[in-house]
Scaffold this motif. Structure first.
Motif, PDB file in Angstrom:
ATOM      1  N   CYS A  82       0.804  -1.184  -0.124  1.00 15.25           N
ATOM      2  CA  CYS A  82      -0.050  -0.019   0.055  1.00 15.25           C
ATOM      3  C   CYS A  82       0.855   1.106  -0.057  1.00 15.25           C
ATOM      4  O   CYS A  82       1.800   1.389   0.630  1.00 15.25           O
ATOM      5  N   SER A  84      -0.600   4.357   0.494  1.00 16.01           N
ATOM      6  CA  SER A  84      -1.195   5.352   1.225  1.00 16.01           C
ATOM      7  C   SER A  84      -0.890   5.294   2.805  1.00 16.01           C
ATOM      8  O   SER A  84      -0.433   4.321   3.264  1.00 16.01           O
ATOM      9  N   CYS A  86      -2.875   5.728   5.546  1.00 13.23           N
ATOM     10  CA  CYS A  86      -3.920   6.370   6.535  1.00 13.23           C
ATOM     11  C   CYS A  86      -3.519   5.630   7.995  1.00 13.23           C
ATOM     12  O   CYS A  86      -2.798   4.459   8.300  1.00 13.23           O
ATOM     13  N   TYR A  88      -4.592   4.937  10.802  1.00  9.70           N
ATOM     14  CA  TYR A  88      -5.363   3.966  11.610  1.00  9.70           C
ATOM     15  C   TYR A  88      -5.265   2.540  11.285  1.00  9.70           C
ATOM     16  O   TYR A  88      -5.806   1.711  11.720  1.00  9.70           O
ATOM     17  N   CYS A  89      -4.333   2.164  10.052  1.00  7.14           N
ATOM     18  CA  CYS A  89      -4.334   1.051   9.146  1.00  7.14           C
ATOM     19  C   CYS A  89      -3.202   0.083   9.360  1.00  7.14           C
ATOM     20  O   CYS A  89      -2.040   0.765   9.357  1.00  7.14           O
ATOM     21  N   PHE A  91      -2.051  -1.845   7.455  1.00  5.83           N
ATOM     22  CA  PHE A  91      -1.362  -2.070   6.241  1.00  5.83           C
ATOM     23  C   PHE A  91      -0.743  -0.657   5.553  1.00  5.83           C
ATOM     24  O   PHE A  91      -0.130  -0.677   4.624  1.00  5.83           O
ATOM     25  N   SER A  92      -0.908   0.436   6.500  1.00  2.60           N
ATOM     26  CA  SER A  92      -0.378   1.562   6.044  1.00  2.60           C
ATOM     27  C   SER A  92       1.177   1.768   5.663  1.00  2.60           C
ATOM     28  O   SER A  92       1.930   1.016   6.376  1.00  2.60           O
ATOM     29  N   GLY A 128      -4.348  -3.593  -0.972  1.00  2.00           N
ATOM     30  CA  GLY A 128      -4.002  -2.012  -0.642  1.00  2.00           C
ATOM     31  C   GLY A 128      -4.413  -1.179  -1.618  1.00  2.00           C
ATOM     32  O   GLY A 128      -4.249  -1.539  -2.787  1.00  2.00           O
ATOM     33  N   GLU A 129      -3.906   0.114  -1.561  1.00  2.00           N
ATOM     34  CA  GLU A 129      -3.941   1.029  -2.536  1.00  2.00           C
ATOM     35  C   GLU A 129      -2.739   1.352  -3.161  1.00  2.00           C
ATOM     36  O   GLU A 129      -1.826   2.121  -2.566  1.00  2.00           O
ATOM     37  N   LYS A 197      -5.363   7.423  -1.354  1.00  2.00           N
ATOM     38  CA  LYS A 197      -6.591   7.645  -0.633  1.00  2.00           C
ATOM     39  C   LYS A 197      -6.871   8.795  -0.157  1.00  2.00           C
ATOM     40  O   LYS A 197      -7.917   9.276   0.338  1.00  2.00           O
ATOM     41  N   GLN A 335      -4.950  -6.926   8.462  1.00  2.00           N
ATOM     42  CA  GLN A 335      -5.083  -5.565   8.420  1.00  2.00           C
ATOM     43  C   GLN A 335      -5.694  -4.994   9.619  1.00  2.00           C
ATOM     44  O   GLN A 335      -5.448  -3.961  10.205  1.00  2.00           O
TER      45      GLN A 335
HETATM   46  S1  SF4 Z   1      -4.768  -0.850   2.932  1.00  2.00           S
HETATM   47 FE1  SF4 Z   1      -6.406   0.719   2.671  1.00  2.00          FE
HETATM   48  S2  SF4 Z   1      -6.684   1.590   4.784  1.00  2.00           S
HETATM   49 FE2  SF4 Z   1      -4.942   0.471   4.833  1.00  2.00          FE
HETATM   50  S3  SF4 Z   1      -3.599   2.047   4.621  1.00  2.00           S
HETATM   51 FE3  SF4 Z   1      -3.785   1.341   2.477  1.00  2.00          FE
HETATM   52  S4  SF4 Z   1      -5.442   2.526   1.756  1.00  2.00           S
HETATM   53 FE4  SF4 Z   1      -5.212   2.960   3.899  1.00  2.00          FE
END
Ligand code: SF4
Length: 370
Positions: A82, A84, A86, A88-89, A91-92, A128-129, A197, A335
């Motif tokens: 990923c 991104s 985020c 709270y995640c 996988f960030s 993930g993104e 994201k 996750q």
């Molecule tokens: S998996 Fe989704 S929620 Fe987690 S950091 Fe990546 S984009 Fe954000």
């Protein structure tokens, strides 16, 4: 839904919130059709007796429109790469401690076969993104493979262009799940530090692009705890209503996942109690009689079982939130932490014990090409 309409709805919530009158709730429960203001009133009810009445009416409406059935599905994480941020995640990209993995097609096939052996026929493919490491072609091929085994294939991936959603329908993808996480645009900006994201508006409009591309089923919702949960529930329901009105043939569903511990140091600003959570589900059913309501294994088995019949229509079962979690067991992190760790058979038994019936699919295989 554009930003101007969202702003209008946010102002409506703020203004009505200042003039709440809980005594009006009983009258609202006798109405057939609820206004937006009625919904705000119900979301703010504190009296446990009124919440009980809301749940009872929600049960009657659910039985009327959906019968005594619960659809089962499982998520399949094919990549946790990923780009991104985020906060709270688990996988960030900010989480350097997480082991990254992207499944090969042969590993995806193993996962599919493992899930299929449980009897499941509805699957949600997640990544993930990260367009670079999980390009659209990878997602497309994974869905194509999944549709060889599953009647119902849905995706929860980064927001796509309309043409990309259209391509997915050609390989029998029928559903999209995309959480806005929070409809509070200022808070969204603070929680999503970088990456694809961060684009609030492109994400907000993804359901419409997918509906234009003839995706048949769309699930949206907030991640409760990130912002004022009542406002997020209200705005997500207005978003769902907007989609239902604009696309009458679209099956819209809603989910209200609550924040769960996720291998990152993040404390959500708001806590949502079980009672609040039940109230939100009941209010959703009373406001939108025909909306699907999904509950995931983030919630514990006792609460999930108690909610069978009280609004929910779809449950995940036997879920693993780590990449490649079904066919092999390894030390990868998920996750987020699941609460209901029962297998599919055990969830089916719980549904039967409530005199409800489980379904493995809502759709006939190949329906997306019709
Ligand atoms: S998996 Fe989704 S929620 Fe987690 S950091 Fe990546 S984009 Fe954000």
């Amino acid at each position: 839904m554009n930003l101007a309409l969202l702003k209008e709805y946010r102002e409506l919530f703020e203004n009505h919130y200042k003039n709440l009158d809980e005594s009006k709730a009983i009258g609202i429960l006798n109405k057939e059709n609820l206004s937006n203001e009625d919904l705000i009133t119900l979301l703010n009810v504190e009296n446990p007796q009124i919440i009980k009445l809301m749940a009872t009416k929600a049960k009657a409406i659910t039985d009327k429109y959906f019968g005594k059935t619960i659809l089962l599905y499982a998520p399949l994480y094919i990549s946790n790469l990923c780009n991104s941020g985020c906060v709270y995640c688990g996988f960030s990209k900010l989480n350097s401690g997480v082991v990254r993995k992207k499944l090969s097609f042969s590993e995806i096939k193993d996962e599919l076969l493992s899930l299929k052996s449980e009897g499941l026929d509805s699957i949600l493919i997640l990544t993930g993104e990260d367009r670079l490491n999980s390009p659209f072609e990878y997602i497309y091929e994974a869905c194509k493979l999944a549709s060889e085994y599953f009647s119902e294939v849905s995706v929860e991936v980064y927001p796509l262009d309309e043409e990309e959603y259209l391509s997915l329908t050609k390989v029998n993808v029928i559903g999209l799940t995309i959480y806005q996480e929070t409809y509070d645009i200022e808070q969204y900006d603070k929680l999503h530090l970088f990456g694809t994201k961060k684009d609030f508006s492109y994400r907000l409009n993804a359901p419409e692009r997918a509906a234009n591309a003839h995706i048949k089923e769309i699930c949206i919702g907030p991640l409760l705890g990130l912002s004022n949960p009542k406002e997020d529930v209200f705005l997500s329901l207005l978003h769902a209503k907007y989609l239902m009105d604009k696309f009458p043939d679209l099956e819209v569903s809603i989910s209200f996942p609550r924040f769960r511990k996720a291998n990152v140091f993040f404390n959500p600003k708001y806590f949502v109690s079980d009672r609040e959570f039940i109230k939100y589900i009941a209010a959703a059913r009373l406001f939108l009689n025909r909306v699907g309501i999904t509950i995931s294994t983030r919630e514990n088995s006792i609460l999930r079982d108690a909610l069978i019949g009280y609004g929910i229509t779809k449950m995940s079962a036997g879920s693993k939130t780590k990449v490649g979690g079904y066919a092999k067991s390894d030390n990868l992190q998920g996750q987020f932490e699941t609460e209901d760790k029962r297998n599919v058979r055990e969830v089916i038994e719980a549904i039967k014990s409530k005199v409800y019936r489980h379904e493995f699919t809502n759709w006939i295989k190949g329906v997306s090409t019709i």
